[in-house]
Scaffold this motif. Structure first.
Motif, PDB file in Angstrom:
ATOM      1  N   PRO A  22     -12.104 -13.536  -7.111  1.00 51.94           N
ATOM      2  CA  PRO A  22     -12.241 -13.762  -8.553  1.00 51.94           C
ATOM      3  C   PRO A  22     -13.256 -12.809  -9.176  1.00 51.94           C
ATOM      4  CG  PRO A  22     -13.133 -15.616  -7.279  1.00 51.94           C
ATOM      5  CD  PRO A  22     -12.449 -14.716  -6.311  1.00 51.94           C
ATOM      6  N   TYR A  23     -13.070 -12.544 -10.452  1.00 58.24           N
ATOM      7  CA  TYR A  23     -13.934 -11.706 -11.304  1.00 58.24           C
ATOM      8  C   TYR A  23     -13.819 -10.205 -11.026  1.00 58.24           C
ATOM      9  CZ  TYR A  23     -15.510 -16.426 -11.747  1.00 58.24           C
ATOM     10  OH  TYR A  23     -15.500 -17.778 -11.901  1.00 58.24           O
ATOM     11  N   VAL A  24     -13.137  -9.826  -9.938  1.00 56.31           N
ATOM     12  CA  VAL A  24     -12.795  -8.403  -9.768  1.00 56.31           C
ATOM     13  C   VAL A  24     -11.266  -8.289  -9.683  1.00 56.31           C
ATOM     14  CG1 VAL A  24     -14.918  -7.438  -8.831  1.00 56.31           C
ATOM     15  CG2 VAL A  24     -13.354  -8.600  -7.300  1.00 56.31           C
ATOM     16  N   VAL A  25     -10.592  -9.203 -10.382  1.00 60.25           N
ATOM     17  CA  VAL A  25      -9.127  -9.273 -10.316  1.00 60.25           C
ATOM     18  C   VAL A  25      -8.449  -7.984 -10.813  1.00 60.25           C
ATOM     19  CG1 VAL A  25      -7.104 -10.564 -11.130  1.00 60.25           C
ATOM     20  CG2 VAL A  25      -9.145 -11.778 -10.347  1.00 60.25           C
ATOM     21  N   PRO A  26      -8.965  -7.335 -11.885  1.00 56.54           N
ATOM     22  CA  PRO A  26      -8.313  -6.083 -12.298  1.00 56.54           C
ATOM     23  C   PRO A  26      -8.247  -5.061 -11.159  1.00 56.54           C
ATOM     24  CG  PRO A  26      -9.777  -6.844 -14.026  1.00 56.54           C
ATOM     25  CD  PRO A  26     -10.023  -7.732 -12.843  1.00 56.54           C
ATOM     26  N   TYR A  27      -9.339  -4.949 -10.402  1.00 63.67           N
ATOM     27  CA  TYR A  27      -9.349  -4.038  -9.244  1.00 63.67           C
ATOM     28  C   TYR A  27      -8.335  -4.524  -8.197  1.00 63.67           C
ATOM     29  CZ  TYR A  27     -11.194  -1.510  -5.148  1.00 63.67           C
ATOM     30  OH  TYR A  27     -11.328  -0.711  -4.008  1.00 63.67           O
ATOM     31  N   CYS A  28      -8.327  -5.837  -7.934  1.00 59.28           N
ATOM     32  CA  CYS A  28      -7.374  -6.394  -6.953  1.00 59.28           C
ATOM     33  C   CYS A  28      -5.932  -6.125  -7.389  1.00 59.28           C
ATOM     34  CB  CYS A  28      -7.576  -7.903  -6.791  1.00 59.28           C
ATOM     35  SG  CYS A  28      -9.199  -8.368  -6.189  1.00 59.28           S
ATOM     36  N   MET A  29      -5.674  -6.289  -8.698  1.00 54.26           N
ATOM     37  CA  MET A  29      -4.313  -6.035  -9.202  1.00 54.26           C
ATOM     38  C   MET A  29      -3.909  -4.596  -8.892  1.00 54.26           C
ATOM     39  SD  MET A  29      -4.736  -7.842 -12.926  1.00 54.26           S
ATOM     40  CE  MET A  29      -3.249  -7.195 -13.679  1.00 54.26           C
ATOM     41  N   SER A  30      -4.837  -3.660  -9.131  1.00 57.78           N
ATOM     42  CA  SER A  30      -4.484  -2.244  -8.911  1.00 57.78           C
ATOM     43  C   SER A  30      -4.255  -1.984  -7.423  1.00 57.78           C
ATOM     44  CB  SER A  30      -5.564  -1.320  -9.483  1.00 57.78           C
ATOM     45  OG  SER A  30      -6.730  -1.311  -8.678  1.00 57.78           O
ATOM     46  N   LYS A  31      -5.034  -2.637  -6.563  1.00 63.61           N
ATOM     47  CA  LYS A  31      -4.856  -2.381  -5.119  1.00 63.61           C
ATOM     48  C   LYS A  31      -3.611  -3.101  -4.572  1.00 63.61           C
ATOM     49  CE  LYS A  31      -8.153   0.568  -4.465  1.00 63.61           C
ATOM     50  NZ  LYS A  31      -7.872   1.969  -4.066  1.00 63.61           N
ATOM     51  N   HIS A  32      -3.219  -4.227  -5.207  1.00 60.02           N
ATOM     52  CA  HIS A  32      -1.925  -4.824  -4.838  1.00 60.02           C
ATOM     53  C   HIS A  32      -0.800  -3.842  -5.178  1.00 60.02           C
ATOM     54  CE1 HIS A  32      -3.787  -8.663  -3.938  1.00 60.02           C
ATOM     55  NE2 HIS A  32      -2.611  -9.215  -3.704  1.00 60.02           N
ATOM     56  N   ALA A  33      -0.939  -3.162  -6.317  1.00 57.71           N
ATOM     57  CA  ALA A  33       0.087  -2.182  -6.697  1.00 57.71           C
ATOM     58  C   ALA A  33       0.124  -1.028  -5.691  1.00 57.71           C
ATOM     59  CB  ALA A  33      -0.180  -1.667  -8.111  1.00 57.71           C
ATOM     60  N   VAL A  34      -1.037  -0.651  -5.153  1.00 55.71           N
ATOM     61  CA  VAL A  34      -1.070   0.423  -4.137  1.00 55.71           C
ATOM     62  C   VAL A  34      -0.292  -0.003  -2.890  1.00 55.71           C
ATOM     63  CG1 VAL A  34      -2.607   1.683  -2.547  1.00 55.71           C
ATOM     64  CG2 VAL A  34      -3.213   1.491  -4.972  1.00 55.71           C
ATOM     65  N   GLU A  35      -0.401  -1.286  -2.523  1.00 48.18           N
ATOM     66  CA  GLU A  35       0.356  -1.795  -1.362  1.00 48.18           C
ATOM     67  C   GLU A  35       1.858  -1.654  -1.624  1.00 48.18           C
ATOM     68  OE1 GLU A  35      -0.761  -3.398   1.615  1.00 48.18           O
ATOM     69  OE2 GLU A  35      -2.797  -2.786   1.079  1.00 48.18           O
ATOM     70  N   ALA A  36       2.280  -2.054  -2.833  1.00 40.80           N
ATOM     71  CA  ALA A  36       3.710  -1.987  -3.173  1.00 40.80           C
ATOM     72  C   ALA A  36       4.189  -0.541  -3.199  1.00 40.80           C
ATOM     73  CB  ALA A  36       3.954  -2.654  -4.529  1.00 40.80           C
ATOM     74  N   LEU A  37       3.368   0.323  -3.783  1.00 37.95           N
ATOM     75  CA  LEU A  37       3.731   1.742  -3.853  1.00 37.95           C
ATOM     76  C   LEU A  37       3.885   2.319  -2.440  1.00 37.95           C
ATOM     77  CD1 LEU A  37       4.062   4.432  -5.358  1.00 37.95           C
ATOM     78  CD2 LEU A  37       1.585   4.540  -5.630  1.00 37.95           C
ATOM     79  N   THR A  38       2.958   1.958  -1.573  1.00 40.90           N
ATOM     80  CA  THR A  38       3.004   2.498  -0.203  1.00 40.90           C
ATOM     81  C   THR A  38       4.232   1.977   0.550  1.00 40.90           C
ATOM     82  OG1 THR A  38       0.592   2.417  -0.203  1.00 40.90           O
ATOM     83  CG2 THR A  38       1.659   2.772   1.925  1.00 40.90           C
ATOM     84  N   ASP A  39       4.469   0.664   0.470  1.00 42.42           N
ATOM     85  CA  ASP A  39       5.612   0.093   1.184  1.00 42.42           C
ATOM     86  C   ASP A  39       6.921   0.676   0.657  1.00 42.42           C
ATOM     87  OD1 ASP A  39       4.098  -1.446   2.886  1.00 42.42           O
ATOM     88  OD2 ASP A  39       4.209  -3.256   1.666  1.00 42.42           O
TER      89      ASP A  39
END
Ligand SMILES: NC(=O)c1ccc[n+]([C@@H]2O[C@H](COP(=O)([O-])OP(=O)(O)OC[C@H]3O[C@@H](n4cnc5c(N)ncnc54)[C@H](OP(=O)(O)O)[C@@H]3O)[C@@H](O)[C@H]2O)c1
Length: 289
Positions: free
Chosen positions: A146-163
């Motif tokens: 929590p509270y660093v969710v914007p960063y987490c959102m971007s790194k979740h997108a990196v996982e999707a991009l990589t896969d």
């Protein structure tokens, strides 16, 4: 110079990018190190062998990406590129209820759209060498804090991009991996503290009433994480493994904290994982008070 021994790394001025650039240079790779400032270029050049070349690149600028790839093409003299290490990134946060959407947009511009644009621009060179793409993700791409969710959102997108890239390039000879570190001692934590303080300053009074304590606590957590984090050299170890192992692993977790959080999110039901995280945060909040 063989194409397999050439690597282009973005965000090589400090932290993980710098550690990877210098390590790969030391072990014989021809490193093209992406930086934004002349003083960083000068420092890296002075610290490395004459093989290392710096290339100016802001990953949010289409013109700078095009110029950087043109420079790479010339330097590679018709050979392909052995590996692209998409490392440039920024941190940032704020409570979801109030975080300015522009803060989230900026994180995605650098961490996701920048990574996508640089990858697209480098793919012709990577195809020519049957090279590798190594994306700098984070455990934040798997487990949310929590509270660093914007960063987490971007790194979740990196996982999707990589896969997605790995799946779409299957059979092309290009290997694609994501590195997933937990806390690493780099300037990102200091920069994150500043951006959290900036976020707090731009929040309305009601937000500070609701979340002020949490934001102050998170400022302390960032400093604490910096002390506890592994050295960027540990991440460089994983990058070397991703470059040298055939086939490469699809993901490389780095650090005990990353391994524990990955295990919890894989094995435990969400509610139990939430409860463990919230209890650990409450304990830390008491310890850091
Ligand atoms: N430190 C950690 O705990 C940790 C954990 C997991 C993942 N990561 C990831 O590791 C990567 C490197 O971070 P770090 O911890 O080494 O932090 P860092 O020392 O702050 O390095 C970030 C690098 O990205 C560059 N950068 C920022 N915005 C850019 C842009 N628009 N275009 C091009 N380059 C840009 C920075 O360049 P300037 O110096 O010019 O700003 C710097 O070279 C990031 O993707 C981060 O998310 C870090």
């Amino acid at each position: 110079m063989t194409s397999a021994s050439t690597v282009f790394i973005t965000g090589a001025s400090t932290g993980i990018g710098e550690a990877c650039a210098l390590r790969l240079d030391r072990i014989g790779y021809t490193v093209f190190a992406g930086v934004r400032k002349p003083e960083d270029a000068a420092r890296l050049t002075a610290a490395a062998s004459p093989r290392l070349r710096t290339i100016r690149i802001d990953v949010t600028s289409a013109a700078e990406i095009a110029a950087a790839v043109a420079e790479l093409e010339t330097a590679l003299e018709g050979q392909g590129l052995g590996a692209l290490i998409n490392n440039a990134g920024i941190a940032g946060g704020g409570p979801i209820e109030f975080v300015p959407v522009d803060v989230v947009r900026r994180l995605f511009e650098v961490n996701v759209f920048g990574m996508l644009a640089v990858t697209q621009a480098c793919l012709p060179l990577l195809r020519a060498a049957r090279g590798r793409v190594i994306n700098m993700g984070s455990i934040a791409g798997k487990a949310v804090t929590p509270y660093v969710v914007p960063y987490c959102m971007s790194k979740h997108a990196v996982e999707a991009l990589t896969d997605g890239l790995r799946l779409e390039l299957a059979g092309s000879g290009i290997e694609v991996s994501v590195i997933e570190p937990g806390a690493v001692r780099t300037p990102i934590w200091e920069k994150g503290k500043t951006s959290l303080a900036d976020a707090a300053r731009s929040l309305p009074a009601v937000a500070l009433e609701r979340y002020g304590d949490k934001l102050r606590f998170f400022g302390k957590v960032l400093a604490f994480n910096n002390d506890r984090g592994v050295s960027p050299e540990r991440v460089a170890d994983a990058v070397v493994a991703a470059l040298r192992t055939t086939p490469s692993r699809t993901r490389y977790l780095v650090g005990r904290d990353a391994k524990i959080r990955a295990l919890i999110s894989r094995l435990l039901p969400d509610r139990i994982g939430d409860s463990l995280l919230l209890k650990a945060m409450a304990r830390l909040e008491r310890d850091l008070a």
